[in-house]
Design a protein around this motif. Structure first.
Motif, PDB file in Angstrom:
ATOM      1  N   LYS A  33      -5.728 -71.312  25.696  1.00 43.75           N
ATOM      2  CA  LYS A  33      -4.386 -71.300  25.803  1.00 43.75           C
ATOM      3  C   LYS A  33      -3.655 -72.865  26.051  1.00 43.75           C
ATOM      4  O   LYS A  33      -4.119 -73.522  26.656  1.00 43.75           O
ATOM      5  CB  LYS A  33      -3.956 -70.424  26.917  1.00 43.75           C
ATOM      6  CG  LYS A  33      -2.231 -70.345  27.015  1.00 43.75           C
ATOM      7  CD  LYS A  33      -2.129 -69.479  28.350  1.00 43.75           C
ATOM      8  CE  LYS A  33      -0.546 -69.327  28.637  1.00 43.75           C
ATOM      9  NZ  LYS A  33      -0.300 -68.721  29.813  1.00 43.75           N
ATOM     10  N   SER A  35      -0.528 -75.442  26.337  1.00 41.75           N
ATOM     11  CA  SER A  35       0.615 -75.822  26.849  1.00 41.75           C
ATOM     12  C   SER A  35       1.142 -77.125  26.443  1.00 41.75           C
ATOM     13  O   SER A  35       0.437 -78.016  26.591  1.00 41.75           O
ATOM     14  CB  SER A  35       0.843 -75.497  28.172  1.00 41.75           C
ATOM     15  OG  SER A  35       2.230 -75.977  28.719  1.00 41.75           O
ATOM     16  N   ALA A  37       4.333 -77.994  27.245  1.00 43.88           N
ATOM     17  CA  ALA A  37       5.590 -77.972  27.665  1.00 43.88           C
ATOM     18  C   ALA A  37       6.341 -79.436  28.129  1.00 43.88           C
ATOM     19  O   ALA A  37       7.388 -79.664  28.175  1.00 43.88           O
ATOM     20  CB  ALA A  37       5.774 -77.055  28.706  1.00 43.88           C
ATOM     21  N   HIS A  43      -1.704 -79.368  27.802  1.00 43.51           N
ATOM     22  CA  HIS A  43      -2.675 -78.799  28.816  1.00 43.51           C
ATOM     23  C   HIS A  43      -3.189 -77.786  28.173  1.00 43.51           C
ATOM     24  O   HIS A  43      -2.656 -76.823  27.270  1.00 43.51           O
ATOM     25  CB  HIS A  43      -1.742 -78.245  29.991  1.00 43.51           C
ATOM     26  CG  HIS A  43      -1.159 -79.169  30.770  1.00 43.51           C
ATOM     27  ND1 HIS A  43      -1.468 -79.561  32.148  1.00 43.51           N
ATOM     28  CD2 HIS A  43      -0.084 -80.230  30.537  1.00 43.51           C
ATOM     29  CE1 HIS A  43      -0.711 -80.161  32.649  1.00 43.51           C
ATOM     30  NE2 HIS A  43       0.007 -80.877  31.515  1.00 43.51           N
TER      31      HIS A  43
END
Length: 84
Positions: A33, A35, A37, A43
């Motif tokens: 997964k 990220s 953001a 990440h």
């Protein structure tokens, strides 16, 4: 257009990192997964079968260091697939 190039680049390096863990540790089914953001920082959470080992953490740190040499911020977290 920039967004699609960024997405493709992300997919490419994620697949490479998943493959590195599968090859290094004889795993199948490593998932991840991502990220993005925080600007200029990625990440990545890797979900591995079984219990993550210290060797897996060491590989994650080595990959982070390689990306740092390219002036890219990458943080990798390795967790058991059962926690995802």
């Amino acid at each position: 257009m920039f967004r699609s190039e960024r997405t493709e680049m992300t997919a490419s390096w994620v697949r490479a990192i998943e493959a590195a863990f599968e090859q290094q540790f004889g795993l199948r089914g490593v998932r991840s997964k991502v990220s993005l953001a925080i600007p200029h920082q990625a990440h990545l959470t890797l979900f591995v079968p079984g219990v993550p080992s210290p060797a897996m953490a060491a590989l994650a740190q080595a990959i982070e260091a390689e990306y740092a040499e390219l002036d890219r911020s990458l943080l990798i977290r390795v967790v058991s697939a059962g926690t995802g």
